[in-house]
Design a protein around this motif. Sequence first.
Motif, PDB file in Angstrom:
ATOM      1  N   GLY A 175       1.096  -1.261   0.245  1.00  0.00           N
ATOM      2  CA  GLY A 175      -0.564  -0.329  -0.022  1.00  0.00           C
ATOM      3  C   GLY A 175       0.709   1.342   0.264  1.00  0.00           C
ATOM      4  O   GLY A 175       1.979   1.372   0.182  1.00  0.00           O
ATOM      5  N   SER A 176       0.332   2.322  -0.299  1.00  0.00           N
ATOM      6  CA  SER A 176       0.857   3.559  -0.131  1.00  0.00           C
ATOM      7  C   SER A 176       0.312   4.530  -0.205  1.00  0.00           C
ATOM      8  O   SER A 176      -1.049   4.441  -0.983  1.00  0.00           O
ATOM      9  N   ASN A 177       0.340   5.242   0.628  1.00  0.00           N
ATOM     10  CA  ASN A 177       0.366   6.754   0.761  1.00  0.00           C
ATOM     11  C   ASN A 177      -0.123   8.209  -0.442  1.00  0.00           C
ATOM     12  O   ASN A 177      -0.370   9.142  -0.536  1.00  0.00           O
ATOM     13  N   VAL A 178       1.211   8.035  -1.310  1.00  0.00           N
ATOM     14  CA  VAL A 178       2.084   8.734  -1.241  1.00  0.00           C
ATOM     15  C   VAL A 178       2.297   8.405  -3.611  1.00  0.00           C
ATOM     16  O   VAL A 178       1.785   7.071  -3.846  1.00  0.00           O
ATOM     17  N   GLN A 179       1.538   9.779  -3.518  1.00  0.00           N
ATOM     18  CA  GLN A 179       1.691  10.045  -5.043  1.00  0.00           C
ATOM     19  C   GLN A 179       3.302   9.964  -5.738  1.00  0.00           C
ATOM     20  O   GLN A 179       3.537  11.143  -5.133  1.00  0.00           O
ATOM     21  N   VAL A 180       3.500   8.693  -7.176  1.00  0.00           N
ATOM     22  CA  VAL A 180       5.081   8.872  -7.097  1.00  0.00           C
ATOM     23  C   VAL A 180       5.164   9.591  -8.644  1.00  0.00           C
ATOM     24  O   VAL A 180       3.581   9.263  -9.664  1.00  0.00           O
ATOM     25  N   GLU A 181       6.145  10.395  -9.025  1.00  0.00           N
ATOM     26  CA  GLU A 181       5.714  11.036 -10.496  1.00  0.00           C
ATOM     27  C   GLU A 181       6.896  10.575 -11.174  1.00  0.00           C
ATOM     28  O   GLU A 181       8.368  10.591 -10.526  1.00  0.00           O
ATOM     29  N   SER A 182       7.058   9.624 -12.374  1.00  0.00           N
ATOM     30  CA  SER A 182       8.246   8.585 -12.915  1.00  0.00           C
ATOM     31  C   SER A 182       8.292   9.130 -14.056  1.00  0.00           C
ATOM     32  O   SER A 182       6.978   8.182 -14.654  1.00  0.00           O
ATOM     33  N   LYS A 183       9.104   8.823 -15.210  1.00  0.00           N
ATOM     34  CA  LYS A 183       9.551   8.320 -16.191  1.00  0.00           C
ATOM     35  C   LYS A 183       7.703   9.188 -17.165  1.00  0.00           C
ATOM     36  O   LYS A 183       6.699   8.418 -17.788  1.00  0.00           O
ATOM     37  N   GLY A 184       7.616  10.432 -16.213  1.00  0.00           N
ATOM     38  CA  GLY A 184       5.703  10.934 -17.053  1.00  0.00           C
ATOM     39  C   GLY A 184       5.169  10.046 -16.640  1.00  0.00           C
ATOM     40  O   GLY A 184       3.762  10.637 -16.742  1.00  0.00           O
ATOM     41  N   ARG A 185       5.027   9.355 -15.433  1.00  0.00           N
ATOM     42  CA  ARG A 185       4.134   9.203 -15.108  1.00  0.00           C
ATOM     43  C   ARG A 185       3.667   9.194 -13.687  1.00  0.00           C
ATOM     44  O   ARG A 185       4.183   8.885 -13.011  1.00  0.00           O
ATOM     45  N   LYS A 186       2.352   8.949 -13.214  1.00  0.00           N
ATOM     46  CA  LYS A 186       1.587   9.573 -12.345  1.00  0.00           C
ATOM     47  C   LYS A 186       1.278   8.018 -11.125  1.00  0.00           C
ATOM     48  O   LYS A 186       0.590   7.839 -12.388  1.00  0.00           O
ATOM     49  N   PHE A 187       1.560   8.152 -10.496  1.00  0.00           N
ATOM     50  CA  PHE A 187       0.916   6.644  -9.715  1.00  0.00           C
ATOM     51  C   PHE A 187       1.350   6.169  -8.313  1.00  0.00           C
ATOM     52  O   PHE A 187       2.109   6.887  -7.636  1.00  0.00           O
ATOM     53  N   ARG A 188       0.241   5.776  -7.301  1.00  0.00           N
ATOM     54  CA  ARG A 188       0.927   5.222  -5.399  1.00  0.00           C
ATOM     55  C   ARG A 188       1.925   4.565  -5.674  1.00  0.00           C
ATOM     56  O   ARG A 188       2.155   3.520  -6.502  1.00  0.00           O
ATOM     57  N   GLY A 189       2.947   4.972  -4.963  1.00  0.00           N
ATOM     58  CA  GLY A 189       4.062   3.802  -5.755  1.00  0.00           C
ATOM     59  C   GLY A 189       5.709   4.320  -4.227  1.00  0.00           C
ATOM     60  O   GLY A 189       4.853   5.052  -2.884  1.00  0.00           O
ATOM     61  N   ARG A 190       6.057   3.469  -3.573  1.00  0.00           N
ATOM     62  CA  ARG A 190       7.106   3.654  -2.677  1.00  0.00           C
ATOM     63  C   ARG A 190       8.546   3.830  -3.383  1.00  0.00           C
ATOM     64  O   ARG A 190       9.347   3.352  -3.925  1.00  0.00           O
ATOM     65  N   VAL A 191       9.467   4.950  -2.898  1.00  0.00           N
ATOM     66  CA  VAL A 191      10.394   5.487  -3.292  1.00  0.00           C
ATOM     67  C   VAL A 191      11.707   4.880  -2.785  1.00  0.00           C
ATOM     68  O   VAL A 191      11.747   5.430  -1.219  1.00  0.00           O
ATOM     69  N   TYR A 192      12.229   3.907  -3.063  1.00  0.00           N
ATOM     70  CA  TYR A 192      13.782   2.870  -2.686  1.00  0.00           C
ATOM     71  C   TYR A 192      14.989   3.682  -2.847  1.00  0.00           C
ATOM     72  O   TYR A 192      14.805   4.503  -4.418  1.00  0.00           O
ATOM     73  N   PRO A 193      15.790   3.942  -1.955  1.00  0.00           N
ATOM     74  CA  PRO A 193      17.043   3.889  -2.514  1.00  0.00           C
ATOM     75  C   PRO A 193      17.425   3.553  -4.177  1.00  0.00           C
ATOM     76  O   PRO A 193      18.502   3.547  -5.593  1.00  0.00           O
ATOM     77  N   TRP A 194      17.000   2.113  -4.130  1.00  0.00           N
ATOM     78  CA  TRP A 194      17.569   1.031  -5.052  1.00  0.00           C
ATOM     79  C   TRP A 194      16.536   0.589  -6.270  1.00  0.00           C
ATOM     80  O   TRP A 194      16.932   0.191  -6.846  1.00  0.00           O
ATOM     81  N   GLY A 195      15.303   1.650  -5.344  1.00  0.00           N
ATOM     82  CA  GLY A 195      13.908   1.420  -7.188  1.00  0.00           C
ATOM     83  C   GLY A 195      12.733   2.328  -6.273  1.00  0.00           C
ATOM     84  O   GLY A 195      12.648   2.944  -5.631  1.00  0.00           O
ATOM     85  N   VAL A 196      12.156   1.948  -7.152  1.00  0.00           N
ATOM     86  CA  VAL A 196      10.192   2.135  -6.968  1.00  0.00           C
ATOM     87  C   VAL A 196       9.893   1.509  -7.556  1.00  0.00           C
ATOM     88  O   VAL A 196       9.666   1.092  -8.372  1.00  0.00           O
ATOM     89  N   VAL A 197       8.761   1.362  -6.151  1.00  0.00           N
ATOM     90  CA  VAL A 197       8.117   0.375  -6.336  1.00  0.00           C
ATOM     91  C   VAL A 197       6.655   0.942  -6.518  1.00  0.00           C
ATOM     92  O   VAL A 197       5.809   1.990  -6.074  1.00  0.00           O
ATOM     93  N   GLU A 198       5.831   0.402  -7.960  1.00  0.00           N
ATOM     94  CA  GLU A 198       3.963   0.195  -7.718  1.00  0.00           C
ATOM     95  C   GLU A 198       3.034   0.130  -7.351  1.00  0.00           C
ATOM     96  O   GLU A 198       3.546  -1.844  -7.330  1.00  0.00           O
ATOM     97  N   VAL A 199       2.651   0.203  -6.530  1.00  0.00           N
ATOM     98  CA  VAL A 199       1.310  -0.264  -5.810  1.00  0.00           C
ATOM     99  C   VAL A 199       0.838  -1.243  -7.105  1.00  0.00           C
ATOM    100  O   VAL A 199       0.856  -2.484  -6.641  1.00  0.00           O
ATOM    101  N   GLU A 200       0.110   0.003  -8.344  1.00  0.00           N
ATOM    102  CA  GLU A 200      -0.413  -1.155  -8.652  1.00  0.00           C
ATOM    103  C   GLU A 200      -0.157  -1.792 -10.347  1.00  0.00           C
ATOM    104  O   GLU A 200      -0.990  -2.525 -11.017  1.00  0.00           O
ATOM    105  N   ASN A 201       1.559  -2.230  -9.828  1.00  0.00           N
ATOM    106  CA  ASN A 201       2.060  -3.295 -11.037  1.00  0.00           C
ATOM    107  C   ASN A 201       2.190  -4.759 -10.706  1.00  0.00           C
ATOM    108  O   ASN A 201       2.302  -4.610  -9.976  1.00  0.00           O
ATOM    109  N   PRO A 202       1.162  -5.306 -11.725  1.00  0.00           N
ATOM    110  CA  PRO A 202       1.316  -6.736 -10.940  1.00  0.00           C
ATOM    111  C   PRO A 202       2.497  -7.280 -10.912  1.00  0.00           C
ATOM    112  O   PRO A 202       2.512  -9.014 -10.246  1.00  0.00           O
ATOM    113  N   ALA A 203       3.576  -6.742 -11.356  1.00  0.00           N
ATOM    114  CA  ALA A 203       4.816  -7.413 -11.365  1.00  0.00           C
ATOM    115  C   ALA A 203       5.594  -7.560  -9.897  1.00  0.00           C
ATOM    116  O   ALA A 203       6.506  -8.081  -9.550  1.00  0.00           O
TER     117      ALA A 203
END
Lengths: 349, 349
Positions: free
Chosen positions: A218-246
């Motif tokens: 889960g995430s309460n944060v809206q992330v903007e990455s590569k021109g897309r906006k999504f709920r995600g979690r930003v780690y130093p090693w990468g960005v987790v996309e909540v709605e990404n099935p992978a």
Amino acid sequence: MGDTTAFPGLLLWPALSPSTLVSGLGKSTLINSLFLTDLYKDRKVPNAEERISRTVAIIKHAIGIEEKGIKLRLTIIDTPGFGDAINNTESWRHVEDYIDQQFEQYFRDESGLNRRNIQDNRVHCCLYFISPFGHGLRPLDVDCMRALHEKVNIIPVLAKADSLTPAEVCRKKMKIREEIKQFGINIYQFPECDSDEDEDFKTQEQILKNSIPFAVIGSNVQVESKGRKFRGRVYPWGVVEVENPAHSDFLLLRNMLVRTHMQDLKDVTREIHYENYRAQCIQNMTRMVVLERKRSEADFPLPLAITDTEKERLIYEKDEEVCFTLLLHPVINLVIRAISTYLFICFFF
Amino acid sequence: MGDTTAFPGLLLWPALSPSTLVSGLGKSTLINSLFLTDLYKDRKVPNAEERISRTVAIIKHAIGIEEKGIKLRLTIIDTPGFGDAINNTESWRHVEDYIDQQFEQYFRDESGLNRRNIQDNRVHCCLYFISPFGHGLRPLDVDCMRALHEKVNIIPVLAKADSLTPAEVCRKKMKIREEIKQFGINIYQFPECDSDEDEDFKTQEQILKNSIPFAVIGSNVQVESKGRKFRGRVYPWGVVEVENPAHSDFLLLRNMLVRTHMQDLKDVTREIHYENYRAQCIQNMTRMVVLERKRSEADFPLPLAITDTEKERLIYEKDEEVCFTLLLHPVINLVIRAISTYLFICFFF
């Protein structure tokens, strides 16, 4: 039955989840992500002193969501503090009582005169949060799910799955499924597909079954990455996309809850859990009436003992019939006495 | 004191960590990463049934590591099962007892005749694992740390920090530090720098202090990425490097434990925790002897009551002296009787 069909377009699915288990597993964050809401806008996380003294509470949140043009009203039941104590013996009792109270209320309402506009507050689904750090189920999980599994549709979820690699998720899921089976826990069963269903549908259902427990993020944060906006979690090693099935089973769970299986969750609640409760209730009442009758018999012993088995069976059936009527009457003791008198009359004539 | 200097080049730092708290927090994985070892080669994770029935155990692992040409022998004390139960009341008792037993053994050994080759099994450091999912400390954490903080150097670590974003790590650390202070928990204090230390050293020490609790990540897996090999965790959204300072405090913790603060941890154990234990022990013995003397006096009352305060003080001091001798004697009750007799003689002549 005075059910939700009385509100066309406004489905009543009141109690989504007594979303249990140890706090900090991201229950409210997940609910916020699932229904794009904000459960605790002004949330004040209790400090350690408050956490030590507090007990398990039941907090209700009513939220409205719109899904493909259909408005849904949900009630989320949260249980802050569950599992926080040092001694968690029977800490699920609050949740169990809450579920029973909703059944009881519904039973009263549907036994009443005006049963067209009943507010259905029964709990249709319980998202049970399992810690990603346990080596499978914990004793508290086993006890809690066993205490609730005959009363509510339990859907287990593997919380905060972004702390597990895909291989770990896979191993944990298998282990948890095995242990659920081993301990005889009856979680919500997806309905079997009809043989004439199309292949896509069958595949989708199989994916759902294999995903239990749903690994969620889960995430309460809206992330903007590569021109897309999504709920995600930003780690130093990468960005987790909540709605990404992978990355997680979030979408699977959401679709299941809000689209594909909502009606089945309600049906199972109505046809199995509620009916079990109702049958149990009627049985208890019967037992009470029989006891009361015996007590009255002891007070005024019959001159002739009735030993005929067939007659006794008939009397028992009569008891069962009358006890349902009993529930509708406000002054229960008076009714019991009246019925006892009536039974006496039956015996004599 | 028969201390580790008796083993030049082979430091005895026997008990690294009764690495406590709820299982599944990656204790053994962290230890494997810290000392490049494999604690549980043939580990068989207990199933849920075994987890339900088992209690907290103490398991010792002796490992040898080499650090910049210096060989170190460590003993890791693991407490599988801690916090797993539904009721965890006083579940730290095993750990507390274990620490006391090591002090007791050392006390016996250093009070004996041959005190040159004492094996020092005292616990020099306790890595206390705090769950990354709690909203700060849990009641179990507070109770457990309070039960141990006068006996061992507690170093709190924030486990599995790869489940937290940098902002979350920062907030959790601040909250945990506040709560440690608020609850009066005495964790290990880094020694104050001398004013004439160089600036780099002072900065390094400040970084250490600000890092409490150390946010750690462990891994048993060697990852190869961009031509480099490292211990890491591979997620679909990126690769976590255990030893990357931007990802965790792993290196800080390792350096502190094995290089910069090992001697101080041993010194504090010897000078504070062990001395406290020893003083307590001697006090208890004194009390026992005085009680025994009073009992004997009651059995054989003195013909003349001694009320002189100075004399009583002298007697008390004598008691303190003799009770130390007592500890060396194998048949303690016999000695108490002998001393009581001796005291009687003193009174009479």
